[in-house]
Design a protein around this motif. Structure first.
Motif, mmCIF file in Angstrom:
data_model
loop_
_atom_site.group_PDB
_atom_site.id
_atom_site.type_symbol
_atom_site.label_atom_id
_atom_site.label_comp_id
_atom_site.label_asym_id
_atom_site.label_seq_id
_atom_site.Cartn_x
_atom_site.Cartn_y
_atom_site.Cartn_z
ATOM 1 N N LEU A 17 69.648 -29.029 39.384
ATOM 2 C CA LEU A 17 69.130 -29.919 40.433
ATOM 3 C C LEU A 17 67.868 -30.650 39.973
ATOM 4 O O LEU A 17 67.612 -31.782 40.395
ATOM 5 N N TYR A 18 67.106 -30.012 39.117
ATOM 6 C CA TYR A 18 65.917 -30.678 38.565
ATOM 7 C C TYR A 18 66.326 -31.912 37.762
ATOM 8 O O TYR A 18 65.746 -32.994 37.918
ATOM 9 N N TYR A 19 67.341 -31.759 36.899
ATOM 10 C CA TYR A 19 67.786 -32.907 36.101
ATOM 11 C C TYR A 19 68.451 -33.962 36.978
ATOM 12 O O TYR A 19 68.521 -35.131 36.595
ATOM 13 N N ALA A 20 68.930 -33.546 38.154
ATOM 14 C CA ALA A 20 69.473 -34.513 39.112
ATOM 15 C C ALA A 20 68.385 -35.032 40.055
ATOM 16 O O ALA A 20 68.681 -35.761 41.003
ATOM 17 N N ASN A 21 67.131 -34.616 39.782
ATOM 18 C CA ASN A 21 65.978 -35.052 40.586
ATOM 19 C C ASN A 21 66.187 -34.755 42.064
ATOM 20 O O ASN A 21 65.962 -35.592 42.939
ATOM 21 N N SER A 22 66.612 -33.507 42.351
ATOM 22 C CA SER A 22 66.983 -33.171 43.727
ATOM 23 C C SER A 22 66.370 -31.858 44.204
ATOM 24 O O SER A 22 66.998 -31.103 44.943
ATOM 25 N N LEU A 23 65.160 -31.574 43.784
ATOM 26 C CA LEU A 23 64.440 -30.403 44.275
ATOM 27 C C LEU A 23 63.209 -30.858 45.050
ATOM 28 O O LEU A 23 62.388 -31.609 44.529
ATOM 29 N N SER A 24 63.084 -30.402 46.280
ATOM 30 C CA SER A 24 61.929 -30.766 47.097
ATOM 31 C C SER A 24 60.740 -29.880 46.750
ATOM 32 O O SER A 24 60.880 -28.828 46.101
ATOM 33 N N GLU A 25 59.550 -30.280 47.189
ATOM 34 C CA GLU A 25 58.349 -29.466 46.969
ATOM 35 C C GLU A 25 58.490 -28.109 47.645
ATOM 36 O O GLU A 25 58.064 -27.080 47.109
ATOM 37 N N LYS A 26 59.094 -28.101 48.806
ATOM 38 C CA LYS A 26 59.296 -26.845 49.531
ATOM 39 C C LYS A 26 60.203 -25.910 48.735
ATOM 40 O O LYS A 26 59.934 -24.711 48.607
ATOM 41 N N GLU A 27 61.285 -26.465 48.189
ATOM 42 C CA GLU A 27 62.213 -25.644 47.401
ATOM 43 C C GLU A 27 61.548 -25.124 46.136
ATOM 44 O O GLU A 27 61.776 -23.981 45.724
ATOM 45 N N LEU A 28 60.710 -25.939 45.511
ATOM 46 C CA LEU A 28 59.989 -25.492 44.314
ATOM 47 C C LEU A 28 59.069 -24.320 44.632
ATOM 48 O O LEU A 28 58.983 -23.354 43.863
ATOM 49 N N ARG A 29 58.385 -24.389 45.769
ATOM 50 C CA ARG A 29 57.510 -23.274 46.175
ATOM 51 C C ARG A 29 58.331 -22.015 46.424
ATOM 52 O O ARG A 29 57.943 -20.907 46.025
ATOM 53 N N GLU A 30 59.467 -22.194 47.088
ATOM 54 C CA GLU A 30 60.318 -21.036 47.388
ATOM 55 C C GLU A 30 60.856 -20.408 46.107
ATOM 56 O O GLU A 30 60.959 -19.177 45.996
ATOM 57 N N ILE A 31 61.203 -21.243 45.142
ATOM 58 C CA ILE A 31 61.727 -20.724 43.878
ATOM 59 C C ILE A 31 60.663 -19.919 43.143
ATOM 60 O O ILE A 31 60.938 -18.831 42.613
ATOM 61 N N SER A 32 59.450 -20.434 43.093
ATOM 62 C CA SER A 32 58.378 -19.676 42.415
ATOM 63 C C SER A 32 58.108 -18.365 43.139
ATOM 64 O O SER A 32 57.873 -17.330 42.498
ATOM 65 N N ASP A 33 58.147 -18.379 44.459
ATOM 66 C CA ASP A 33 57.973 -17.130 45.221
ATOM 67 C C ASP A 33 59.090 -16.143 44.894
ATOM 68 O O ASP A 33 58.849 -14.937 44.771
ATOM 69 N N PHE A 34 60.298 -16.667 44.768
ATOM 70 C CA PHE A 34 61.459 -15.829 44.444
ATOM 71 C C PHE A 34 61.259 -15.132 43.097
ATOM 72 O O PHE A 34 61.562 -13.948 42.931
ATOM 73 N N VAL A 35 60.724 -15.870 42.127
ATOM 74 C CA VAL A 35 60.492 -15.298 40.792
ATOM 75 C C VAL A 35 59.375 -14.260 40.835
ATOM 76 O O VAL A 35 59.518 -13.144 40.324
ATOM 77 N N PHE A 36 58.257 -14.613 41.457
ATOM 78 C CA PHE A 36 57.105 -13.708 41.479
ATOM 79 C C PHE A 36 57.386 -12.429 42.261
ATOM 80 O O PHE A 36 56.783 -11.392 41.998
ATOM 81 N N LYS A 37 58.290 -12.521 43.206
ATOM 82 C CA LYS A 37 58.608 -11.348 44.016
ATOM 83 C C LYS A 37 59.087 -10.189 43.150
ATOM 84 O O LYS A 37 58.941 -9.026 43.510
ATOM 85 N N HIS A 38 59.620 -10.511 42.001
ATOM 86 C CA HIS A 38 60.219 -9.493 41.152
ATOM 87 C C HIS A 38 59.489 -9.321 39.828
ATOM 88 O O HIS A 38 60.046 -8.800 38.865
ATOM 89 N N TYR A 39 58.236 -9.756 39.794
ATOM 90 C CA TYR A 39 57.431 -9.596 38.579
ATOM 91 C C TYR A 39 56.563 -8.357 38.699
ATOM 92 O O TYR A 39 55.840 -8.177 39.677
ATOM 93 N N SER A 40 56.647 -7.499 37.714
ATOM 94 C CA SER A 40 55.813 -6.300 37.681
ATOM 95 C C SER A 40 54.593 -6.594 36.818
ATOM 96 O O SER A 40 54.664 -6.560 35.589
ATOM 97 N N CYS A 41 53.457 -6.897 37.458
ATOM 98 C CA CYS A 41 52.271 -7.251 36.681
ATOM 99 C C CYS A 41 51.716 -6.046 35.924
ATOM 100 O O CYS A 41 51.080 -6.188 34.884
ATOM 101 N N GLU A 42 51.971 -4.820 36.433
ATOM 102 C CA GLU A 42 51.501 -3.625 35.731
ATOM 103 C C GLU A 42 52.254 -3.434 34.423
ATOM 104 O O GLU A 42 51.689 -2.992 33.430
ATOM 105 N N GLU A 43 53.552 -3.788 34.417
ATOM 106 C CA GLU A 43 54.377 -3.573 33.229
ATOM 107 C C GLU A 43 54.610 -4.850 32.435
ATOM 108 O O GLU A 43 55.080 -4.808 31.299
ATOM 109 N N GLY A 44 54.313 -5.998 33.045
ATOM 110 C CA GLY A 44 54.447 -7.257 32.317
ATOM 111 C C GLY A 44 55.881 -7.689 32.070
ATOM 112 O O GLY A 44 56.187 -8.282 31.035
#
Length: 745
Positions: free
Chosen positions: A66-93
């Motif tokens: 969707l990025y290459y199709a220029n079809s991601l909104s700012e809201k969707e970008l924020r949600e995607i980053s939240d989705f990724v960070f939700k599963h990041y273990s900062c203690e274990e890296g």
């Protein structure tokens, strides 16, 4: 075998015939039914069906396309980053998704997505993450050197990309070793994937000029046939091969026919536009289609429309699902039924997804029709009460007519499972199924893939369940297989929570006690992130949840043991943790003047279970247990040392239950000596307030207190006369001394 031994899993109940255990494993499930059901519902697509996966991989391919199709909104970008960070273990890296891929991909997908969303600088403990990625990168290169397996080279390229994005720079010594490895790979390999991996790693090192680019050009030329790029000289074209060919060509300034590749890619898009996305790997092709058009600056309105229309329905709250599938929908419905959450479904919408072809086979719209899809579809439709929408007899006739030759044990397993859930397993040729199953036997166990040479724990468990569901099996064979599985698990052979679910299913069906050691080896221990789990894992957790028993443990004071669901037969240790004991009183100190006394473990009906601070009990039925406590306060009764030396004593110091009555007393109220007389005047608190003037005093304890015995000191007449005489003598002496000094002057 009577079917009642293996009832429909939608109504699984643990049998009371399971035997007792003696192993001390606290085998509890960390997730609630609500947690699991919520994660399952996140796999539901806009069409009402369910995709098998929703993780970093699927989100990467969906978001990047969707990025290459220029079809991601700012809201969707924020949600995607939240989705990724939700599963990041900062203690274990690292990123804690559970999926069927190496850790390399998790790093690559996550870093790319955070780069896409502009959140790289927000990564906590980034140095540790970089160190982990570097270690994984070097490990993959080492594996490649020893095996020459291109898979490790491709993984290394993804990791090199992640390190480059994160700004890591290799030392000159490290660069030398890496360049040596990829230089050898360039000589050894002639496929487009290996060439691409070599180029990407060299670019990440900033050392592209150190490669033998003429060799790259020669090999690329051999892959460029009919103005398209082959995967290898011995294979065909694909979306992936053309993207990688275009990428390398741009790096080398290699002349290509842009129009031919654009036409090929757009034809691929039109095919998917017609058939919709069928399988998870269709998302991969869609991503490479979008990226190739982006690289060639050929993303027109038609292509963009196709990409967006196919992917947007799969997007949900920051993550992308795979397309709805018969298996994914079956697993979701089955699991929700187990969890008593079937009301979450839109049954009317879901049932309309299913269609029956002219032969009687059933599947989802635009999906493949075969025996497995028919069996699973019937299982789903009967589970939601919509079987009347299909001609079941026609479907059964088709199943009997078709000859099925599976390549995987799970194909037979899902075929029989779907029919078992439909109560239709007796309507197929059981002998044919069992004969097909025996092709997978290898030694004392079963293999997953027909042409593998190693046995598999999960495949063997699936084979046992096929036999049980078919209702025709040799008891010694089944128990022998189960024993072999247990030995395989104890020896360290891989089997995750899916293996545990199948193991518990078998034990329940046979009416035997699960081995607590096996359960302990396979039970997930909190590292699993539900939102990143596929439907296989969530189904496994649903089965485990159903095959576990609720245990409620309440305590006003924090203790180590918690409420949860425990596997039948688990030896549960109830313990207070670190405690103190004094005069047969077990307590936990709060401070120097307050403590809580342990009264015992009690059942919900008020019956005492035990007064011991630590006990072990076997979980065989739902339990509600409470650790009861009584707060105690210390009452400190203080007497002046002067009175102590005169033999006076006080009583009443000590620990008292809150709300109990404390009685304090003094042994004497008047004490006389040769020079003074001491008179007790009452009891005084820390603030000087009089509590009582009586020598014996009782009160209700509501807090810690320090109570002081107050006294009045009275001197005798002789002492007073003596003191007055001394004062008079001193006064007379002072006057005489004053007069004498004055006379001398």
């Amino acid at each position: 075998m009577n079917r009642s031994i293996l009832p429909c899993l939608f109504t699984v109940l643990l049998t009371a015939s399971l035997l007792a255990s003696s192993a001390p494993y606290n085998n509890s499930l960390a997730f609630t039914a609500e947690d699991i059901a919520e994660a399952i519902m996140m796999h539901m697509n806009s069409d009402g069906g369910f995709g098998l996966r929703r993780n970093l991989e699927t989100t990467f391919y969906g978001a990047m396309a969707l990025y290459y199709a220029n079809s991601l909104s700012e809201k969707e970008l924020r949600e995607i980053s939240d989705f990724v960070f939700k599963h990041y273990s900062c203690e274990e890296g690292h990123f804690t998704y559970r999926q069927g891929y190496w850790l390399s991909f998790n790093y690559y997908y996550a870093v790319q997505l955070l780069n896409l969303t502009g959140k790289l600088e927000d990564i906590p403990n980034k140095e540790l993450l970089i160190e982990n990625i570097k270690e994984e990168f070097l490990s993959n290169l080492k594996e490649y050197r020893s095996s020459e397996d291109s898979v490790y080279l491709r993984d290394a390229a993804e990791l090199a990309t992640a390190l480059f994005i994160l700004g890591y720079e290799f030392s000159d010594e490290e660069k030398g070793e890496i360049l040596k490895t990829i230089g050898e790979a360039l000589e050894q390999k002639d496929d487009i994937h290996s060439l691409y991996a070599v180029i990407v790693i060299a670019q990440a090192l900033g050392a592209l000029e150190k490669l033998n680019l003429s060799t790259v050009r020669e090999k690329l030329q051999r892959l460029y046939v009919n103005n398209l790029f082959l995967e290898s000289p011995r294979s065909d074209y694909s979306c992936v091969s053309n993207f990688k060919g275009v990428y390398i060509a741009k790096v080398l300034n290699f002349t290509i026919s842009k129009s031919s590749i654009v036409k090929f890619i757009k034809d691929e898009l039109r095919y998917r536009w017609t058939t919709s996305l069928r399988e998870p790997w269709d998302m991969v092709d869609l991503y490479y289609c979008a990226r190739t058009l982006g690289e060639l600056e050929a993303m027109d309105a038609e292509a963009k429309e196709k990409i967006v229309s196919l992917l947007k329905p799969l997007y949900r709250n920051g993550g992308f699902n795979t397309p709805s599938s018969v298996l994914g929908t079956f697993l979701a419905v089955y699991s929700l039924k187990l969890l008593n959450k079937i009301d979450s479904l839109n049954i009317e919408k879901l049932s309309k997804l299913y269609v029956q072809d002219e032969y009687g086979l059933i599947s989802l719209k635009d999906r493949d029709f075969d025996t497995v899809s028919t069996a699973l579809s019937l299982g789903t439709l009967i589970a939601i009460g919509e079987e009347e929408t299909m001609d079941v007899n026609k479907a059964l006739k088709a199943l009997k007519t078709l000859k099925y030759t599976p390549e995987f044990t799970e194909d037979l397993f899902f075929l029989v499972w779907g029919l078992n859930e439909s109560n239709l397993v007796n309507n197929i040729d059981k002998n044919d199924i069992l004969n097909q199953l025996e092709k997978f036997r290898i030694g004392k166990a079963y293999r997953y893939y027909l042409y593998e040479e190693e046995p598999s724990v999960v495949a063997t468990l699936m084979a046992v369940l096929v036999k049980l569901m078919m209702g025709s099996y040799d008891k010694n064979d089944v128990y022998g297989l189960l024993s072999e599985v247990e030995e395989m698990i104890i020896s360290g052979m891989y089997a995750d929570e899916w293996g545990l679910a199948l193991y518990l299913w078998i034990c329940r069906a046979l009416g035997i006690k699960p081995d607590p050691l096996i359960v302990s080896r396979l039970l997930p221990r909190g590292f699993l992130v539900l939102e990143g789990a596929d439907l296989f894992t969530l189904t496994a957790l649903s089965i485990i949840w159903k095959n576990s028993i609720p245990v409620s443990i309440e305590s006003e004071i924090p203790i180590p043991v918690k409420s949860g669901r425990y596997i039948y037969g688990t030896k549960l240790t109830l313990t207070l943790g670190i405690y103190s004991e004094e005069n047969e009183v077990i307590y936990l100190p709060q401070n120097s003047t307050t403590r809580v006394k342990f009264l015992g473990w009690y059942f919900h009906n008020g019956t005492m279970l035990s007064a011991e601070p630590e006990i072990e009990l076997e979980v065989t039925e739902p339990l509600s247990i409470e650790a009861r406590w009584k707060t105690q306060y210390y009452i400190n009764v203080v007497l002046p040392d002067e009175l102590k030396n005169l033999g006076v004593t006080v009583e009443g110091s000590g620990w008292y239950d809150e709300g109990s009555e404390a009685k304090i007393s003094v042994s004497n109220t008047v004490v006389e000596t040769s020079i003074a007389r001491y008179v007790f005047t009452g009891w005084v608190d820390e603030n000087g307030e009089i509590l009582s003037k009586q020598p014996s005093f009782s009160f209700t304890v509501g807090k810690p207190m320090t109570i002081r015995a107050a006294w009045k000191k009275e001197y005798s007449s002789l002492v007073i006369i003596t003191i007055l005489g001394l004062v008079a003598l001193i006064a007379i002496a002072s006057i005489l001394l004053y007069k004498r000094r004055k006379a001398k002057k």
